[in-house]
Design a protein around this motif. Structure first.
Motif, PDB file in Angstrom:
ATOM      1  N   SER A 135      70.823  14.879  25.752  1.00 21.60           N
ATOM      2  CA  SER A 135      69.734  14.235  26.494  1.00 21.60           C
ATOM      3  C   SER A 135      68.516  15.145  26.663  1.00 21.60           C
ATOM      4  CB  SER A 135      70.228  13.809  27.876  1.00 21.60           C
ATOM      5  OG  SER A 135      70.693  14.947  28.613  1.00 21.60           O
ATOM      6  N   THR A 136      68.623  16.394  26.198  1.00 21.82           N
ATOM      7  CA  THR A 136      67.519  17.348  26.331  1.00 21.82           C
ATOM      8  C   THR A 136      66.270  16.821  25.633  1.00 21.82           C
ATOM      9  OG1 THR A 136      69.041  19.217  26.445  1.00 21.82           O
ATOM     10  CG2 THR A 136      66.775  19.703  25.826  1.00 21.82           C
ATOM     11  N   ARG A 137      65.149  16.898  26.345  1.00 24.21           N
ATOM     12  CA  ARG A 137      63.868  16.471  25.769  1.00 24.21           C
ATOM     13  C   ARG A 137      63.148  17.716  25.252  1.00 24.21           C
ATOM     14  NH1 ARG A 137      58.618  14.077  27.726  1.00 24.21           N
ATOM     15  NH2 ARG A 137      58.203  12.397  26.229  1.00 24.21           N
ATOM     16  N   VAL A 138      63.005  17.806  23.929  1.00 23.54           N
ATOM     17  CA  VAL A 138      62.453  18.983  23.267  1.00 23.54           C
ATOM     18  C   VAL A 138      61.062  18.671  22.736  1.00 23.54           C
ATOM     19  CG1 VAL A 138      62.739  20.657  21.393  1.00 23.54           C
ATOM     20  CG2 VAL A 138      64.756  19.789  22.613  1.00 23.54           C
ATOM     21  N   LEU A 139      60.110  19.521  23.069  1.00 24.31           N
ATOM     22  CA  LEU A 139      58.765  19.431  22.509  1.00 24.31           C
ATOM     23  C   LEU A 139      58.615  20.481  21.426  1.00 24.31           C
ATOM     24  CD1 LEU A 139      55.772  18.429  22.548  1.00 24.31           C
ATOM     25  CD2 LEU A 139      55.338  20.201  24.265  1.00 24.31           C
ATOM     26  N   VAL A 140      58.143  20.049  20.261  1.00 19.26           N
ATOM     27  CA  VAL A 140      57.872  20.952  19.149  1.00 19.26           C
ATOM     28  C   VAL A 140      56.362  20.968  18.914  1.00 19.26           C
ATOM     29  CG1 VAL A 140      58.262  21.437  16.706  1.00 19.26           C
ATOM     30  CG2 VAL A 140      60.100  20.433  18.090  1.00 19.26           C
ATOM     31  N   LEU A 141      55.774  22.164  18.935  1.00 14.95           N
ATOM     32  CA  LEU A 141      54.331  22.296  18.747  1.00 14.95           C
ATOM     33  C   LEU A 141      54.018  22.994  17.423  1.00 14.95           C
ATOM     34  CD1 LEU A 141      53.170  23.414  22.324  1.00 14.95           C
ATOM     35  CD2 LEU A 141      52.996  21.146  21.299  1.00 14.95           C
ATOM     36  N   ASN A 142      53.110  22.415  16.664  1.00 11.82           N
ATOM     37  CA  ASN A 142      52.539  23.045  15.464  1.00 11.82           C
ATOM     38  C   ASN A 142      53.575  23.244  14.359  1.00 11.82           C
ATOM     39  OD1 ASN A 142      50.241  23.294  17.171  1.00 11.82           O
ATOM     40  ND2 ASN A 142      51.046  25.235  17.920  1.00 11.82           N
ATOM     41  N   ASP A 143      54.426  22.257  14.196  1.00 10.90           N
ATOM     42  CA  ASP A 143      55.464  22.267  13.166  1.00 10.90           C
ATOM     43  C   ASP A 143      54.802  21.894  11.843  1.00 10.90           C
ATOM     44  OD1 ASP A 143      57.903  22.198  11.892  1.00 10.90           O
ATOM     45  OD2 ASP A 143      58.570  20.330  12.829  1.00 10.90           O
ATOM     46  N   SER A 144      54.557  22.877  10.987  1.00 13.70           N
ATOM     47  CA  SER A 144      53.676  22.673   9.835  1.00 13.70           C
ATOM     48  C   SER A 144      54.035  21.469   8.980  1.00 13.70           C
ATOM     49  CB  SER A 144      53.649  23.931   8.962  1.00 13.70           C
ATOM     50  OG  SER A 144      53.125  25.014   9.678  1.00 13.70           O
ATOM     51  N   PHE A 145      55.289  21.352   8.570  1.00  6.20           N
ATOM     52  CA  PHE A 145      55.682  20.290   7.653  1.00  6.20           C
ATOM     53  C   PHE A 145      56.946  19.557   8.108  1.00  6.20           C
ATOM     54  CE2 PHE A 145      53.498  23.667   5.262  1.00  6.20           C
ATOM     55  CZ  PHE A 145      52.372  22.954   4.871  1.00  6.20           C
ATOM     56  N   GLY A 146      57.303  19.726   9.381  1.00  6.61           N
ATOM     57  CA  GLY A 146      58.428  18.979   9.937  1.00  6.61           C
ATOM     58  C   GLY A 146      59.758  19.700   9.944  1.00  6.61           C
ATOM     59  N   ALA A 147      59.793  20.963   9.528  1.00 11.08           N
ATOM     60  CA  ALA A 147      61.070  21.671   9.422  1.00 11.08           C
ATOM     61  C   ALA A 147      61.820  21.720  10.752  1.00 11.08           C
ATOM     62  CB  ALA A 147      60.836  23.089   8.901  1.00 11.08           C
ATOM     63  N   LEU A 148      61.103  21.963  11.852  1.00 15.05           N
ATOM     64  CA  LEU A 148      61.749  22.069  13.161  1.00 15.05           C
ATOM     65  C   LEU A 148      62.128  20.696  13.706  1.00 15.05           C
ATOM     66  CD1 LEU A 148      59.397  24.740  14.784  1.00 15.05           C
ATOM     67  CD2 LEU A 148      61.715  25.120  13.928  1.00 15.05           C
ATOM     68  N   ALA A 149      61.168  19.799  13.754  1.00 12.23           N
ATOM     69  CA  ALA A 149      61.397  18.499  14.381  1.00 12.23           C
ATOM     70  C   ALA A 149      62.473  17.699  13.659  1.00 12.23           C
ATOM     71  CB  ALA A 149      60.087  17.713  14.436  1.00 12.23           C
ATOM     72  N   ILE A 150      62.451  17.701  12.328  1.00 17.08           N
ATOM     73  CA  ILE A 150      63.428  16.916  11.575  1.00 17.08           C
ATOM     74  C   ILE A 150      64.820  17.521  11.720  1.00 17.08           C
ATOM     75  CG2 ILE A 150      64.067  16.064   9.281  1.00 17.08           C
ATOM     76  CD1 ILE A 150      61.056  16.038   8.618  1.00 17.08           C
ATOM     77  N   SER A 151      64.924  18.835  11.807  1.00 20.10           N
ATOM     78  CA  SER A 151      66.223  19.475  12.022  1.00 20.10           C
ATOM     79  C   SER A 151      66.858  19.019  13.328  1.00 20.10           C
ATOM     80  CB  SER A 151      66.070  20.999  12.023  1.00 20.10           C
ATOM     81  OG  SER A 151      65.665  21.483  10.759  1.00 20.10           O
ATOM     82  N   LEU A 152      66.019  18.762  14.342  1.00 17.85           N
ATOM     83  CA  LEU A 152      66.518  18.418  15.671  1.00 17.85           C
ATOM     84  C   LEU A 152      66.599  16.912  15.907  1.00 17.85           C
ATOM     85  CD1 LEU A 152      64.494  21.055  17.727  1.00 17.85           C
ATOM     86  CD2 LEU A 152      66.844  21.235  16.871  1.00 17.85           C
ATOM     87  N   ALA A 153      65.986  16.114  15.045  1.00 18.28           N
ATOM     88  CA  ALA A 153      65.984  14.666  15.217  1.00 18.28           C
ATOM     89  C   ALA A 153      67.414  14.136  15.214  1.00 18.28           C
ATOM     90  CB  ALA A 153      65.176  14.010  14.097  1.00 18.28           C
ATOM     91  N   GLY A 154      67.702  13.265  16.179  1.00 18.87           N
ATOM     92  CA  GLY A 154      69.039  12.694  16.294  1.00 18.87           C
ATOM     93  C   GLY A 154      69.982  13.530  17.127  1.00 18.87           C
ATOM     94  N   ARG A 155      69.606  14.768  17.403  1.00 22.67           N
ATOM     95  CA  ARG A 155      70.445  15.649  18.230  1.00 22.67           C
ATOM     96  C   ARG A 155      69.898  15.760  19.646  1.00 22.67           C
ATOM     97  NH1 ARG A 155      73.954  18.868  15.181  1.00 22.67           N
ATOM     98  NH2 ARG A 155      73.708  18.622  12.925  1.00 22.67           N
ATOM     99  N   PHE A 156      68.571  15.701  19.763  1.00 19.01           N
ATOM    100  CA  PHE A 156      67.896  15.712  21.058  1.00 19.01           C
ATOM    101  C   PHE A 156      66.805  14.649  21.026  1.00 19.01           C
ATOM    102  CE2 PHE A 156      69.113  20.170  20.094  1.00 19.01           C
ATOM    103  CZ  PHE A 156      70.012  20.389  21.133  1.00 19.01           C
ATOM    104  N   GLU A 157      66.170  14.432  22.165  1.00 18.76           N
ATOM    105  CA  GLU A 157      64.977  13.593  22.194  1.00 18.76           C
ATOM    106  C   GLU A 157      63.789  14.481  21.823  1.00 18.76           C
ATOM    107  OE1 GLU A 157      62.175  11.004  25.239  1.00 18.76           O
ATOM    108  OE2 GLU A 157      64.179  11.602  25.902  1.00 18.76           O
TER     109      GLU A 157
END
Length: 374
Positions: A46-68
């Motif tokens: 249920s953790t809500r994670v903010l990702v800032l300045n993720d150049s091409f999605g490497a961080l956000a896509i890795s975490l998608a489906g695991r956190f909000e």
């Protein structure tokens, strides 16, 4: 293209814009370090994670489906890459929330991952905006390759978030972990404002706009030589920044029709506000975009451009070359591209490979203004 295998996912990622035989990866050791550090935290789904300045999605896509996950950055190309990489990795487009840097944050965040941007003014603005969305003890973890990590980044985290702990270096990457301590919300210094004498204008720049505190010297060299007597021509300001080229041109050409495009959301925001201040409700198309990639072929009479020479920390003329190609495609036969550039970049030679005629409009010891006719 190598896969990005990290603590959360195994991803196939591409950069944007895509290039044949691309020598650069869409991720680096700092992305891997940020994710490994997060994996060591006992955080619930249920953790809500903010990702800032993720150049091409490497961080956000890795975490998608695991956190909000909410991903925010100032690059339209980055947003295009994130959506393309979601599809490449069989993730639905709504697996996360994408929010341009020109839009405010919403709700509380339990954890924040930051790629330190090239422009520290953007980081400062983001941290100031972030303050009301954090609770005491929330971690804000910033990562970068050491060669791109200025001391001032840690100072900003200390000033606006709280005490900072620097990690050991791993594969030439380092993390800065700041723990939020509630404080009186800071006031943002952005947008900045400056005056243009001829024509008399007040222009604003939001935080990530190039040359925030005044007119850049390339544009200053270009303005006196913008084309006049354009009639009802269709004109594009390609890589418009705060819109100054198009606005000055529009004031001198009251019947021309203008399109302003930039890949920076904050540049587009600045250009819109400046256009309204200078020209009121005069019709215009101002939009974020991958240059003129979405512009119909043969739909423009004139393109104005002060091309960039870097994408984030990567320096080169590949973006300029791509913009020149896009301009040629979008121009009618007989249409013209006007550019300003540093003398040493040799744009005259490059343009001659695409256009049937290239002439020097003006020059000073540092810059040349060129006209290339299709």
């Amino acid at each position: 293209m190598p896969r990005f295998d990290n603590a959360f996912a195994h991803l196939d990622l591409v950069r944007q814009p895509e290039m044949a035989n691309e020598p650069l990866y869409a991720f680096d050791a700092a992305d891997d370090y940020l994710l490994a550090n997060l994996a060591a935290q006992p955080l619930p789904p249920s953790t809500r994670v903010l990702v800032l300045n993720d150049s091409f999605g490497a961080l956000a896509i890795s975490l998608a489906g695991r956190f909000e996950v909410v991903s925010s950055g100032d690059s339209h190309l980055g947003a295009l890459a994130l959506n393309k990489n979601l599809a490449r990795n069989h993730q639905p487009y709504d697996a996360l929330t994408l929010r341009p840097a020109s839009e405010p944050f919403e709700g509380r965040f339990d954890y924040v991952l930051v790629r330190v941007p090239k422009t520290l003014a953007l980081l400062k603005e983001q941290l100031i905006r972030l303050q009301p969305h954090l609770t005491a003890g929330t971690q804000v973890v910033a990562g970068a390759m050491i060669k791109h990590l200025p001391r001032a980044a840690g100072d900003l985290l200390e000033t606006y978030i709280g005490p900072v702990q620097a990690s050991l270096a791993v594969k030439k990457a380092r993390l800065l972990t700041a723990t939020y301590q509630p404080r009186e919300p800071a006031q943002s210094p952005y947008p900045t404002r400056y005056q243009l004498d001829t024509p008399p204008l007040t222009l604003i720049n939001h935080a990530n706009v190039f040359c925030r505190d005044g007119l850049d010297i390339g544009t200053r060299a270009f303005l006196p030589h913008l084309p006049r007597n354009l009639g009802n021509a269709k004109v594009a300001d390609l890589g418009c920044g705060n819109g100054v080229l198009a606005i000055v041109s529009a004031l001198a050409n009251p019947n021309a029709h203008y399109t302003l495009v930039d890949e920076s959301y904050m540049a587009v925001q600045s250009a819109r506000e400046n256009w309204v201040a200078a020209l009121g409700d005069r019709e215009v198309d101002i939009r974020p975009g991958d240059g003129l990639a979405d512009q119909p072929a043969g739909s423009l009479d004139v393109v104005l451009c002060n091309p960039p020479f870097h994408q984030q920390q990567v320096v080169g003329d590949f973006l300029a070359w791509r913009m020149f190609q896009q301009a040629r495609e979008a121009l009618v036969t007989g249409g013209a591209l006007y550019i300003v550039g540093n003398r040493h970049l040799g744009y005259h030679t490059k343009l001659a490979r695409l256009f049937r005629g290239v002439e020097q409009v003006a020059a000073n010891p540092k810059f040349v203004v060129l006209k290339a006719r299709k």
